[in-house]
Design a protein around this motif. Structure first.
Motif, PDB file in Angstrom:
ATOM      1  N   SER A  39       0.803  -1.220   0.000  1.00 43.81           N
ATOM      2  CA  SER A  39       0.000   0.000   0.000  1.00 43.81           C
ATOM      3  C   SER A  39       0.837   1.270   0.000  1.00 43.81           C
ATOM      4  N   ASP A  40       1.936   1.284   0.732  1.00 43.32           N
ATOM      5  CA  ASP A  40       2.704   2.522   0.862  1.00 43.32           C
ATOM      6  C   ASP A  40       4.216   2.317   0.765  1.00 43.32           C
ATOM      7  N   GLY A  41       4.664   1.080   0.510  1.00 45.80           N
ATOM      8  CA  GLY A  41       6.093   0.841   0.355  1.00 45.80           C
ATOM      9  C   GLY A  41       6.864   0.738   1.648  1.00 45.80           C
ATOM     10  N   LEU A  42       6.170   0.637   2.784  1.00 47.16           N
ATOM     11  CA  LEU A  42       6.858   0.492   4.058  1.00 47.16           C
ATOM     12  C   LEU A  42       7.711  -0.772   4.049  1.00 47.16           C
ATOM     13  N   ILE A  43       8.958  -0.631   4.455  1.00 44.84           N
ATOM     14  CA  ILE A  43       9.884  -1.759   4.477  1.00 44.84           C
ATOM     15  C   ILE A  43      10.003  -2.291   5.893  1.00 44.84           C
ATOM     16  N   ALA A  44      10.010  -3.621   6.034  1.00 49.79           N
ATOM     17  CA  ALA A  44      10.238  -4.264   7.331  1.00 49.79           C
ATOM     18  C   ALA A  44      11.368  -5.266   7.179  1.00 49.79           C
ATOM     19  N   ILE A  45      12.197  -5.359   8.198  1.00 51.10           N
ATOM     20  CA  ILE A  45      13.278  -6.340   8.173  1.00 51.10           C
ATOM     21  C   ILE A  45      13.318  -7.092   9.500  1.00 51.10           C
ATOM     22  N   ALA A  46      13.790  -8.322   9.438  1.00 48.87           N
ATOM     23  CA  ALA A  46      14.060  -9.133  10.632  1.00 48.87           C
ATOM     24  C   ALA A  46      15.571  -9.205  10.780  1.00 48.87           C
ATOM     25  N   SER A  47      16.071  -8.857  11.962  1.00 51.60           N
ATOM     26  CA  SER A  47      17.521  -8.870  12.144  1.00 51.60           C
ATOM     27  C   SER A  47      17.886  -9.450  13.508  1.00 51.60           C
ATOM     28  N   TRP A  80      27.860 -11.448  23.214  1.00 51.99           N
ATOM     29  CA  TRP A  80      26.868 -11.303  24.292  1.00 51.99           C
ATOM     30  C   TRP A  80      26.862  -9.854  24.776  1.00 51.99           C
ATOM     31  N   PRO A  81      25.721  -9.245  25.086  1.00 50.81           N
ATOM     32  CA  PRO A  81      24.382  -9.840  25.020  1.00 50.81           C
ATOM     33  C   PRO A  81      23.855  -9.870  23.588  1.00 50.81           C
ATOM     34  N   TYR A  82      23.183 -10.975  23.239  1.00 49.35           N
ATOM     35  CA  TYR A  82      22.635 -11.117  21.903  1.00 49.35           C
ATOM     36  C   TYR A  82      21.495 -10.115  21.714  1.00 49.35           C
ATOM     37  N   THR A  83      21.370  -9.601  20.511  1.00 47.25           N
ATOM     38  CA  THR A  83      20.334  -8.607  20.234  1.00 47.25           C
ATOM     39  C   THR A  83      19.643  -8.922  18.923  1.00 47.25           C
ATOM     40  N   GLY A  84      18.483  -8.313  18.733  1.00 47.36           N
ATOM     41  CA  GLY A  84      17.737  -8.486  17.500  1.00 47.36           C
ATOM     42  C   GLY A  84      16.476  -7.650  17.540  1.00 47.36           C
ATOM     43  N   SER A  85      15.835  -7.510  16.387  1.00 49.14           N
ATOM     44  CA  SER A  85      14.636  -6.671  16.347  1.00 49.14           C
ATOM     45  C   SER A  85      13.840  -6.908  15.078  1.00 49.14           C
ATOM     46  N   VAL A  86      12.625  -6.370  15.111  1.00 47.12           N
ATOM     47  CA  VAL A  86      11.852  -6.141  13.897  1.00 47.12           C
ATOM     48  C   VAL A  86      11.965  -4.649  13.643  1.00 47.12           C
ATOM     49  N   SER A  87      12.422  -4.260  12.463  1.00 46.80           N
ATOM     50  CA  SER A  87      12.622  -2.841  12.161  1.00 46.80           C
ATOM     51  C   SER A  87      11.794  -2.454  10.950  1.00 46.80           C
ATOM     52  N   ILE A  88      11.230  -1.250  10.980  1.00 46.52           N
ATOM     53  CA  ILE A  88      10.470  -0.744   9.838  1.00 46.52           C
ATOM     54  C   ILE A  88      11.090   0.578   9.377  1.00 46.52           C
ATOM     55  N   PHE A  89      10.998   0.806   8.062  1.00 51.63           N
ATOM     56  CA  PHE A  89      11.624   1.969   7.444  1.00 51.63           C
ATOM     57  C   PHE A  89      10.648   2.572   6.447  1.00 51.63           C
ATOM     58  N   ASP A  90      10.292   3.860   6.659  1.00 50.54           N
ATOM     59  CA  ASP A  90       9.313   4.517   5.788  1.00 50.54           C
ATOM     60  C   ASP A  90       9.967   5.358   4.704  1.00 50.54           C
ATOM     61  N   GLY A  91      11.262   5.190   4.516  1.00 48.95           N
ATOM     62  CA  GLY A  91      11.981   5.973   3.533  1.00 48.95           C
ATOM     63  C   GLY A  91      12.778   7.094   4.145  1.00 48.95           C
TER      64      GLY A  91
END
Length: 228
Positions: free
Chosen positions: A93-101, A107-118
């Motif tokens: 619908s709007d080109g919003l990008i999501a990534i899994a990282s 340690w400490p291990y890290t990660g996220s769901v990230s979104i990018f609107d441009g």
């Protein structure tokens, strides 16, 4: 794999990104660290952009390629907690990008769901959201524009990123939890050891003993008459 707006086929692999031009399935152009600014040739996912170009996840960040220019996104210039970008999704619908990282090297291990609107990055982590695990490996948008993510061994989560205008929200129906059917692994059948059958010992049939012949009873002797 993905097909871009010019009908080129892009194939991501652990040894670079390959582009097959439309109608050509025998030769390709290889993109890796030797001819791009990418810092890793290990590709995890590739998504086409309807506005031309592609988005690609790598073991060391995320990039966009418009056919001429590479734009790199990494931990340093986005603030993403992870270093490995395992999956990429784009909202139609709007080109919003999501990534899994995720980052599991130190340690400490890290990660996220990230979104990018441009212009702006937003990161959802275990610390600022109900995300259930740091090792996020997959993301995808549903028909209402909401984002789903797989947090490795801790199930899936839904991130309400804003529904599309005019799109009805389905009423969730509780369905019974399916109990997975355990398929037993095939146990190899032991080949029986053939034990030679014992050779039967012939038991001789005993000869019948000869029955003694019956002797006739002795005749009584005649008593002699007395002599005169």
């Amino acid at each position: 794999m993905t097909v871009d707006t010019d009908n080129n086929l892009w194939v991501a692999s652990e040894y670079g990104l390959r582009k097959f031009e439309a109608g050509n399935n025998t030769t390709f152009t290889l993109y890796d660290t030797s001819n791009t600014p990418l810092t890793s040739a290990g590709m995890t996912d590739v998504e086409a952009d309807p506005n031309s170009g592609i988005w690609v996840g790598t073991y060391e960040g995320f990039a966009r390629f418009d056919g001429m220019t590479w734009t790199l996104y990494n931990q340093a210039n986005t603030g993403m907690p992870g270093t490995v970008v395992a999956d990429v999704a784009r909202r139609a619908s709007d080109g919003l990008i999501a990534i899994a990282s995720y980052q599991g090297g130190t340690w400490p291990y890290t990660g996220s769901v990230s979104i990018f609107d441009g212009a702006t990055w937003t990161h959802f982590t275990r610390e600022n959201s109900p995300l259930t695990h740091w090792q996020v490996v997959a993301v995808g948008f549903d028909g209402n524009g909401n984002l789903w993510a797989s947090a490795m061994s801790e199930g899936a989560v839904q991130i309400m990123t804003g529904e599309l205008a005019g799109t009805p929200t389905p009423t969730p129906t509780a369905s019974p939890t399916a109990t997975p059917t355990v398929t037993p692994s095939a146990t190899p059948t032991a080949t029986p050891t053939v034990t030679p059958s014992a050779t039967p010992t012939a038991t001789p049939t005993p000869r019948p003993s000869a029955s003694p012949r019956s002797r006739p009873a002795p005749r009584p002797r005649a008593t002699p008459l007395p002599r005169p």
